[in-house]
Design an enzyme around this catalytic site. Sequence first.
Site, PDB file in Angstrom:
ATOM      1  N   HIS A  69       1.750   4.546  -2.741  1.00  0.00           N
ATOM      2  CA  HIS A  69       1.781   5.994  -2.479  1.00  0.00           C
ATOM      3  C   HIS A  69       3.144   6.564  -2.874  1.00  0.00           C
ATOM      4  O   HIS A  69       3.240   7.621  -3.494  1.00  0.00           O
ATOM      5  CB  HIS A  69       1.537   6.272  -0.992  1.00  0.00           C
ATOM      6  CG  HIS A  69       0.094   6.194  -0.564  1.00  0.00           C
ATOM      7  ND1 HIS A  69      -0.895   6.940  -1.161  1.00  0.00           N
ATOM      8  CD2 HIS A  69      -0.517   5.479   0.419  1.00  0.00           C
ATOM      9  CE1 HIS A  69      -2.062   6.690  -0.551  1.00  0.00           C
ATOM     10  NE2 HIS A  69      -1.856   5.795   0.396  1.00  0.00           N
TER      11      HIS A  69
ATOM     12  N   GLU B 117      -4.773   7.679  -3.154  1.00  0.00           N
ATOM     13  CA  GLU B 117      -5.239   6.389  -2.638  1.00  0.00           C
ATOM     14  C   GLU B 117      -5.407   5.373  -3.774  1.00  0.00           C
ATOM     15  O   GLU B 117      -5.245   4.176  -3.578  1.00  0.00           O
ATOM     16  CB  GLU B 117      -6.547   6.591  -1.858  1.00  0.00           C
ATOM     17  CG  GLU B 117      -6.957   5.433  -0.969  1.00  0.00           C
ATOM     18  CD  GLU B 117      -5.990   5.143   0.175  1.00  0.00           C
ATOM     19  OE1 GLU B 117      -5.044   5.905   0.387  1.00  0.00           O
ATOM     20  OE2 GLU B 117      -6.197   4.104   0.845  1.00  0.00           O
TER      21      GLU B 117
ATOM     22  N   HIS C 237       0.838  -1.208   0.000  1.00  0.00           N
ATOM     23  CA  HIS C 237       0.000   0.000   0.000  1.00  0.00           C
ATOM     24  C   HIS C 237       0.879   1.267   0.000  1.00  0.00           C
ATOM     25  O   HIS C 237       0.727   2.141  -0.851  1.00  0.00           O
ATOM     26  CB  HIS C 237      -0.916  -0.020   1.228  1.00  0.00           C
ATOM     27  CG  HIS C 237      -1.875   1.114   1.296  1.00  0.00           C
ATOM     28  ND1 HIS C 237      -3.169   1.017   0.849  1.00  0.00           N
ATOM     29  CD2 HIS C 237      -1.741   2.383   1.746  1.00  0.00           C
ATOM     30  CE1 HIS C 237      -3.789   2.180   1.031  1.00  0.00           C
ATOM     31  NE2 HIS C 237      -2.934   3.029   1.570  1.00  0.00           N
ATOM     32  N   GLU C 238       1.795   1.330   0.948  1.00  0.00           N
ATOM     33  CA  GLU C 238       2.618   2.546   1.063  1.00  0.00           C
ATOM     34  C   GLU C 238       3.571   2.673  -0.125  1.00  0.00           C
ATOM     35  O   GLU C 238       3.890   3.782  -0.549  1.00  0.00           O
ATOM     36  CB  GLU C 238       3.375   2.561   2.396  1.00  0.00           C
ATOM     37  CG  GLU C 238       2.482   2.491   3.644  1.00  0.00           C
ATOM     38  CD  GLU C 238       1.380   3.547   3.704  1.00  0.00           C
ATOM     39  OE1 GLU C 238       1.585   4.656   3.171  1.00  0.00           O
ATOM     40  OE2 GLU C 238       0.304   3.250   4.260  1.00  0.00           O
TER      41      GLU C 238
HETATM   42 ZN    ZN Z   1      -3.380   5.075   1.739  1.00  0.00          ZN
END
Ligand code: ZN
Length: 502
Positions: free
Chosen positions: A268, A294, A264-265
């Site tokens: 980003h 996101e 997830h990160e």
């Molecule tokens: Zn996030």
Amino acid sequence: MALGYDDLVAALRNLHDLKGALALLHWDQETQLPAGASAGRARQIGALAAVVHERETTPRFLDLVDDLAANLDHLEPPQQVDVRETKWRLDRKRRLDGALVRERAALKSEAHAVWVRARRDDDFALLAPYLARLVTIERRVAAAIDSGRAPYDVLLEGFERGATTAILDETLRKLRDGLIPLIARLQRRLADHPLDTTALGGHFAAEDQRRFNRAVAGRLGFDFERGRLDESVHPFTTEVGDDVRITTRVSEQDLRYALFSTLHETGHALYELGLDPAARGTPRGTACSMGMHESQSRLWENLVGRSEAFWRWLWPLAAKAFPALQGRSVAAALLAANEARPSLIRTEADELTYNLHIILRFELEQALLAGDLGIDDLPTAWRAKMRHYLGVEPLTDREGVLQDVHWAEGLFGYFPTYSLGNLYAAQLYDAAGRDLGPLDDAFARGDFSPLLDWLRRQVHVHGQTFQAPELVARATGAAPSAEPLLAHLRRKLEWLEAMASD
Ligand code: ZN
């Protein structure tokens, strides 16, 4: 005229450097700072934030932005973007008078402390009067910014420029109505045929996991020459000038915590690393919106990281890194990676059920802002929607309306950005597949560069040149829609059902 623009860029870069220093103080606070040093750190952050605020509100800077905005025709299109976006952001700030800003900040910090106690003691009544005041003050904020529009629309736009309640009503309602029967089906099927989703559990040394997660992030395209991977209680990504730092959290009992936080990160971070370096510090060098940010994290976490092809590549590496996995199959691991069931807590929700947690909050906060729902009726309304949407109901408010900090911080209009992210992710991923052909073979070889290059070209490099709905439309050929995400989740459910009947 060009001179004025150069002055603007110089001022924005100076602000960007100061904000990078602030980000570093925050990063250090979350990852390194000894507990006894937190008061001093709070002072440092406060002092530097005040400098940023001062420089952003000097008459000289504000006049410069106004002058440029009044003479937009004299600028090149990319320069117009920087002026337009800077002015938009400053105007929102300028319309709030100092007394309102101070009252709001004081209320938020008071309410935050009350929320911590209310959640601990499962006492909604304690928080209720603060929530009522927060709703009132956010209405005043919205009216000060633009009294001609519905308060919710104005607040929403502060988090997601270009989004409107009308777009959300349309897309999120479709998503909701498509998801409710899917979740009910999943629940019935799992009740009859429980799935074994334990293949990624056991004991895995933290040090081994750190090494493994670094390798995975690196393979996805995370550049360790321009970034770091550390650990924190709540994983996050922060940009610190020329580098981007991500964190993950490790559970020695379950590989999924660190792995999916890292994916997830990393998503980003890849976005931040893909912004145009020549536009550093300006809107064109800044991520488009929270929803778009996101979308990048969710794309790598869910659409790539929970796919069969990804696990075909990952599994041999995982089995080598963790002896505890010996004797388990990639099919069992894939099932564990895709575990899904209705649950009470948003942050622990799986890919299938997550958006219903968001839609519930979107509907309730809209009703609160519009005055259609009273604060005292909020816990009951929460439980009723949980029952209707997810078939589960919290026994306590701690597991219900008190679980998230957002409302206690006055963040109304923030939640929908999470679902917009999921929606954009699925639509972008489909379009990448159409443009590049099937990506599975590349993933199975551990080659993620075609997808990353596509995202850089279509999304990252544009910064804030286009607002999110337009950026999605340009990249995918269609306005944002719930359909690609629904289709993806329907396929996922059918696959889970097939696995549950084996
Ligand atoms: Zn996030």
